[in-house]
Design an enzyme around this catalytic site. Structure first.
Site, PDB file in Angstrom:
ATOM      1  N   LYS A 279       0.814  -1.228   0.000  1.00 40.23           N
ATOM      2  CA  LYS A 279       0.000   0.000   0.000  1.00 40.23           C
ATOM      3  C   LYS A 279       0.844   1.273   0.000  1.00 40.23           C
ATOM      4  O   LYS A 279       0.419   2.304  -0.508  1.00 40.23           O
ATOM      5  CB  LYS A 279      -0.959   0.004   1.188  1.00 40.23           C
ATOM      6  CG  LYS A 279      -2.139  -0.935   0.993  1.00 40.23           C
ATOM      7  CD  LYS A 279      -3.218  -0.673   2.020  1.00 40.23           C
ATOM      8  CE  LYS A 279      -4.457  -1.507   1.751  1.00 40.23           C
ATOM      9  NZ  LYS A 279      -4.279  -2.925   2.150  1.00 40.23           N
TER      10      LYS A 279
ATOM     11  N   SER B 145       1.844  -9.709  -0.910  1.00 40.39           N
ATOM     12  CA  SER B 145       1.445  -8.298  -0.753  1.00 40.39           C
ATOM     13  C   SER B 145       1.828  -7.685   0.586  1.00 40.39           C
ATOM     14  O   SER B 145       2.031  -6.482   0.675  1.00 40.39           O
ATOM     15  CB  SER B 145      -0.059  -8.164  -0.987  1.00 40.39           C
ATOM     16  OG  SER B 145      -0.785  -9.017  -0.119  1.00 40.39           O
TER      17      SER B 145
ATOM     18  N   GLU C 154      -9.755   7.394   3.443  1.00 39.89           N
ATOM     19  CA  GLU C 154     -10.675   6.502   4.136  1.00 39.89           C
ATOM     20  C   GLU C 154      -9.892   5.272   4.550  1.00 39.89           C
ATOM     21  O   GLU C 154      -8.899   4.936   3.929  1.00 39.89           O
ATOM     22  CB  GLU C 154     -11.799   6.092   3.178  1.00 39.89           C
ATOM     23  CG  GLU C 154     -11.475   4.904   2.249  1.00 39.89           C
ATOM     24  CD  GLU C 154     -10.300   5.145   1.295  1.00 39.89           C
ATOM     25  OE1 GLU C 154     -10.005   6.322   0.998  1.00 39.89           O
ATOM     26  OE2 GLU C 154      -9.676   4.156   0.855  1.00 39.89           O
TER      27      GLU C 154
END
Ligand code: PLP
Length: 389
Positions: free
Chosen positions: A86, A367, A108
């Site tokens: 991310k 990930s 968010e």
């Protein structure tokens, strides 16, 4: 509805007019930025100096030997600063925010991972940071709320609706419409109205830009398949991007069996864009439950919806139980504790490896790291033990 950002019938921008204007400016600024070598150089430099890129492509030798099939390679997004992919997107968007002269960043977050990545990027670049989070989610993810606060962010509790991710998205969009002159909305996955899916793909494509070069260095040829878990679809689209034109490379997205947007979804508009999504009987996005909080999203990025419909990519499901078994197996065999999200991809790759030749290779996009999930797995095991007694 904008003409841009369409992937077949999917994507687009289904938003009120005032928001549409703000997103139109953003789309133009993004297009300019990616054509500017100074912007791209800074993005790459920050990824190198602060995130630790490029990260390795690790041959999972023990796991591969145990499966007796294709060689399994792991693309190590788990080794990035903050422990997941991310941050790639958060850095890219914050540099765009800076370029656009924004002083304030909002985002968010559901489980808190994107909030933490955003708060980290804001701390690095001295930006004021507000994270919207559903009231219900804040209670479940108290430690991530504290993490964001440590990083200097304000976490705004959203009590409206069910106090979940969707309500946090609505609150962030309302803030953006009101404060667009000095505020940048940093969105966390390859979802939402144009230009977000295109933008997030661009910043996450660094994953496959590296892994394509790395696998050719190690194997002298392309992999038979690239496997990645898919929540909103950002790590998967980044892992696929540079292989999409390589027809012989299979692209496989792994969804949780408990939230199979692509496998069982229907085309519908949610959160300002069209995708394959799970709807309840009233036509509303269906509440989902995956043991991996990051995969708990009823929709999926528009490009994945398109890749599914055209058959270029395959989408499969893995149950929470299978993911948990892979979480343990990778830890034991390779000394790598994967995020529960990534464990879904590992679980599928193990099945796939058996069907391929020993001379083939598979890239699994790891990930994120599993440190964030250790407590949860501990509690699940503990409960199971109590029930057995
Ligand atoms: C958030 C997250 C995901 C899911 O998000 P995508 O946008 O589908 O990539 C997957 N893995 C990890 C480790 C995450 O934190």
């Amino acid at each position: 509805m904008g003409e841009q950002g369409l992937f077949g019938e999917f994507g687009g921008s289904y938003v009120p007019e005032d928001l549409g204007k703000v997103l139109g400016v953003l789309a133009e600024e993004f297009e300019q930025a990616v054509k500017d070598p100074v912007f791209i150089d800074e993005f790459k430099q920050v990824l190198a100096d602060c995130v630790g890129r490029e990260n390795p492509l690790t041959f999972a030798k023990n796991l591969s030997e145990q499966q007796q099939g294709a060689k399994i390679y792991l693309k190590r997004e788990d080794l990035n600063h903050t422990g997941a992919h991310k941050i790639n997107n958060a850095i890219g968007q914050i540099l765009l925010a800076k370029r656009m002269g924004a002083k304030r960043v909002i985002a968010e977050t559901g489980a808190g991972q994107h909030g933490v990545a955003t708060a980290t990027a804001c701390a690095m670049f001295g930006m004021d940071c507000t994270i919207y989070m559903g009231k219900h989610d804040m209670k479940r993810q108290a430690l991530n709320v504290f993490r964001m606060e440590l990083l200097g962010a304000k976490v705004e509790s959203v009590a409206a609706g069910q106090g979940r991710l969707k309500d946090a998205v609505d609150a962030a969009l309302a803030d953006l419409v009101e404060n667009y002159q000095n505020t940048f909305y940093l969105l966390g996955s390859a979802v939402g109205p144009h230009p977000f899916p295109t933008m997030v793909k661009f910043f996450q494509s660094v994953i496959s830009e590296e892994s394509k070069r790395q696998i050719i260095d190690k194997e002298g040829k392309l992999p038979a398949a690239v496997v990645a878990c898919a929540g909103g679809g950002s790590n998967a689209i980044g892992a696929f991007a540079h292989f999409i034109d390589e027809e012989n490379v299979r692209l496989i997205g792994v969804e949780p069996a408990e939230a199979p947007s692509l496998t069982e979804g229907v085309p519908a508009v949610i959160h300002g864009f069209k995708c394959l999504t799970l709807l309840d009987d009233d036509g509303n996005p269906k509440p989902t439950f995956s043991i991996a909080a990051g995969l708990d999203y009823p929709g999926i990025g528009p490009e994945h919806s398109y890749l599914k419909e055209t058959g270029r990519a395959e989408y499969v499901t893995i149950t929470g139980e299978e993911a948990l078994a892979a979480f343990k197996l990778l830890s034991e065999t390779e000394g790598i504790i994967p995020a529960l999200e990534s464990a879904h991809a590992v679980a599928y790759a193990m099945k796939l490896a058996k069907d391929l030749r020993a001379s083939d290779s598979i890239i699994v996009n790891l990930s994120g790291r599993g440190d964030k999930d250790v407590q949860q797995v501990f509690e699940m095991e503990h409960e199971a033990n109590i029930q057995e007694v």
